[in-house]
Scaffold this motif. Structure first.
Motif, short mmCIF file in Angstrom:
data_model
loop_
_atom_site.label_atom_id
_atom_site.label_comp_id
_atom_site.label_asym_id
_atom_site.label_seq_id
_atom_site.Cartn_x
_atom_site.Cartn_y
_atom_site.Cartn_z
N ILE A 6 -50.89 34.81 3.28
CA ILE A 6 -51.74 34.09 2.32
C ILE A 6 -50.86 33.30 1.36
CG2 ILE A 6 -53.54 34.33 0.56
CD1 ILE A 6 -54.18 37.10 1.72
N VAL A 7 -51.07 31.99 1.30
CA VAL A 7 -50.29 31.17 0.37
C VAL A 7 -51.00 31.12 -0.97
CG1 VAL A 7 -51.31 28.95 1.08
CG2 VAL A 7 -49.04 28.99 0.04
N ILE A 8 -50.20 31.21 -2.05
CA ILE A 8 -50.75 31.12 -3.40
C ILE A 8 -50.24 29.81 -3.99
CG2 ILE A 8 -50.85 32.22 -5.67
CD1 ILE A 8 -50.95 34.83 -4.29
N THR A 9 -51.17 28.91 -4.27
CA THR A 9 -50.76 27.56 -4.63
C THR A 9 -51.65 27.01 -5.75
OG1 THR A 9 -50.38 25.36 -3.70
CG2 THR A 9 -52.19 26.59 -2.75
N LYS A 17 -48.93 30.97 -10.88
CA LYS A 17 -48.80 31.31 -9.45
C LYS A 17 -47.91 32.54 -9.24
CE LYS A 17 -47.18 27.35 -8.17
NZ LYS A 17 -47.58 26.58 -9.33
N THR A 18 -46.75 32.52 -9.88
CA THR A 18 -45.78 33.59 -9.64
C THR A 18 -46.30 34.93 -10.17
OG1 THR A 18 -44.00 31.98 -9.72
CG2 THR A 18 -43.38 34.27 -10.03
N THR A 19 -46.87 34.92 -11.36
CA THR A 19 -47.45 36.14 -11.92
C THR A 19 -48.57 36.65 -11.02
OG1 THR A 19 -47.05 35.22 -14.10
CG2 THR A 19 -48.46 37.14 -14.00
N ALA A 20 -49.40 35.74 -10.54
CA ALA A 20 -50.51 36.15 -9.67
C ALA A 20 -49.97 36.74 -8.37
CB ALA A 20 -51.41 34.95 -9.37
N ARG A 45 -35.86 29.92 -7.88
CA ARG A 45 -36.50 31.21 -7.65
C ARG A 45 -36.83 31.93 -8.95
NH1 ARG A 45 -31.64 33.93 -4.79
NH2 ARG A 45 -30.36 34.65 -6.52
N ASN A 46 -37.95 32.59 -8.97
CA ASN A 46 -38.43 33.26 -10.18
C ASN A 46 -39.22 34.52 -9.91
OD1 ASN A 46 -37.56 32.14 -12.59
ND2 ASN A 46 -38.80 30.30 -12.22
N LEU A 47 -39.75 34.65 -8.71
CA LEU A 47 -40.55 35.83 -8.39
C LEU A 47 -39.71 37.10 -8.59
CD1 LEU A 47 -43.31 36.76 -7.41
CD2 LEU A 47 -42.57 36.39 -5.07
N ASP A 48 -38.41 37.00 -8.31
CA ASP A 48 -37.52 38.17 -8.47
C ASP A 48 -37.44 38.64 -9.93
OD1 ASP A 48 -36.28 35.72 -8.99
OD2 ASP A 48 -34.27 36.52 -8.67
N VAL A 49 -37.28 37.72 -10.88
CA VAL A 49 -37.21 38.16 -12.29
C VAL A 49 -38.55 38.67 -12.78
CG1 VAL A 49 -35.26 37.11 -13.48
CG2 VAL A 49 -37.25 35.72 -12.98
N VAL A 50 -39.62 38.00 -12.37
CA VAL A 50 -40.95 38.44 -12.80
C VAL A 50 -41.20 39.88 -12.33
CG1 VAL A 50 -43.43 38.06 -12.41
CG2 VAL A 50 -41.96 36.14 -12.96
N ILE A 119 -47.42 34.32 -0.11
CA ILE A 119 -46.38 33.30 -0.19
C ILE A 119 -46.53 32.53 -1.49
CG2 ILE A 119 -45.46 31.22 0.91
CD1 ILE A 119 -46.79 32.41 3.55
N ASP A 120 -45.54 32.68 -2.36
CA ASP A 120 -45.54 31.99 -3.65
C ASP A 120 -45.04 30.56 -3.43
OD1 ASP A 120 -45.67 31.43 -6.32
OD2 ASP A 120 -43.87 32.55 -6.87
N CYS A 121 -45.97 29.62 -3.54
CA CYS A 121 -45.71 28.21 -3.22
C CYS A 121 -45.11 27.51 -4.45
CB CYS A 121 -47.05 27.58 -2.86
SG CYS A 121 -47.01 25.86 -2.46
N PRO A 122 -44.15 26.60 -4.26
CA PRO A 122 -43.67 25.83 -5.41
C PRO A 122 -44.75 24.85 -5.91
CG PRO A 122 -42.65 25.03 -3.39
CD PRO A 122 -43.45 26.23 -3.02
N ALA A 123 -44.60 24.41 -7.17
CA ALA A 123 -45.53 23.40 -7.70
C ALA A 123 -45.33 22.10 -6.92
CB ALA A 123 -45.26 23.19 -9.18
N GLY A 124 -46.31 21.22 -7.02
CA GLY A 124 -46.20 19.93 -6.33
C GLY A 124 -46.84 19.98 -4.97
#
Lengths: 266, 89
Positions: A6-9, A17-20, A45-50, A119-124
């Motif tokens: 499942i992509v989260i966009t 997005k990342t928090t979700a 990358r940011n999901l790791d720190v979150v 799947i945490d999708c980048p913005a854009g």
């Protein structure tokens, strides 16, 4: 049985997005599913720190896609939430590092190994978006009650539909007080404008910042309205006992309620 | 006097979210009318090919454009014709 990707966009950046991804992932894992959260924001990358797992990265998603390592080697197990694994983004590669065929292969490995991969999708809506969507079977669009976010969500929904994916809507950062006084789009307004199925409503919650400060999953925090909402969203995704969508309400004090009831007393 | 009261009496037309919703709906309609220059130029090539089957036209003078008005949008194609082609079936 094969798992689901499942992509989260959202199109727009900074809507949660990342928090979700982290929160829904943790909530799903707590229900017993084997869950991967995959950071596809290559280079940022940011999901790791979150998630508080930034110190444990050895391999990343590009290593797996390029077959430099096995999926298991790049999957970081969350020690607080059983069955939850993070596949971090690469910080040094750029978004053109991988091609479509490689991602389709990667998506297959994910389905084999996990029940659900978020799947945490980048913005854009450029290459990074394309790459994330290619790997996905389903999609969740995150949108906040602001015109810019709704407009971008509409664009992304169009792009997903063109790829035969019918996304579901998650409305984030609702401020019930503002909705009550008519200064914020309500979820009804947003569903009307975007005309897609609603997955859940998450209200603005200070605990989200606290959670990302400390790296402790939001869904493990007590008394977090947003955390509770993510639990319900995960259950709904799971198809378990499907709790109805709960609308965040503004709780006014007794005096104000009375005044509003009487209406004419200033 | 409470703003709640005023709102009850005069309806909710002053709500900023109603403004937001109206603006959004319009913006989304306009967004969907936009077409990329690449697609427009592909369309132009296709049209020139089709029209050339029936008319001799001045390819350089062929013009294609999208006009947006208040309540409608139109695809405007303009081409001078030099002569009609009479097919020999």
């Amino acid at each position: 049985m094969e798992g689901t990707n499942i992509v989260i966009t959202s199109g727009k950046g900074g809507v949660g997005k990342t928090t979700a991804t982290a929160s829904i992932g943790a909530a799903l894992a707590l229900t017993g599913k084997k869950v991967a959260v995959v950071d596809m924001d290559i280079g940022l990358r940011n999901l790791d720190v979150v998630m508080g797992l930034e110190n444990r990265i050895v391999f990343n998603v590009i290593d797996v896609i390029k077959k430099k390592c096995k999926l298991k080697q790049a999957s970081i197990r969350d020690r607080r939430v059983e069955n939850l694994y993070l596949i971090p983004a690469s910080q040094s590669d750029n978004k053109d590092a991988v091609n479509t065929q490689e991602i389709i292969e990667f998506a297959k490995i994910l389905r084999k190994e996990f029940d659900i991969s978020l799947i945490d999708c980048p913005a854009g809506i450029e290459k990074g978006f394309e790459n994330s969507v290619v790997a996905a079977d389903e999609a969740i669009v995150i949108c906040t009650p602001e015109v810019s976010s709704v407009r971008d969500a509409d664009r992304v929904i169009g792009l997903l539909l063109a790829r035969s994916i019918t996304p579901k809507l998650l409305i984030n950062r609702i401020i019930p007080k503002m909705v009550a006084r008519g200064d914020m789009l309500s979820h009804e307004d947003m569903v009307e404008v975007l005309s897609i199925e609603l997955l859940g409503l998450v209200e603005m919650d200070d605990k989200v910042v606290v959670s990302t400060n400390t790296g402790v999953p939001l869904v493990l925090q007590r008394n977090s309205n947003a955390g509770e909402a993510f639990h319900r969203i995960a259950a709904r995704l799971n198809g378990q006992n499907v709790p109805p969508i709960q609308v965040p309400r503004y709780r006014r004090g007794l005096f104000r309620k009375l005044r509003s009831f009487l209406g004419f007393i200033g | 006097m409470s703003s709640d009261f005023i709102r009850k009496v005069f309806g909710r037309s002053n709500d900023s979210k109603e403004v937001a919703k109206k603006r959004l709906k319009l913006a989304l309609i306009y967004d969907k009318l936009e077409i990329s220059n690449d697609i427009l130029s592909n369309l132009q090539d296709d049209m020139v090919t089709v029209i050339s089957r029936y008319f001799e036209i001045d390819r350089a003078a062929f013009k294609i454009d999208i006009h947006h008005a208040e309540d409608a949008s139109a695809l405007v194609v303009n081409t001078p014709i030099k002569a009609a082609k009479h097919s020999k079936h």
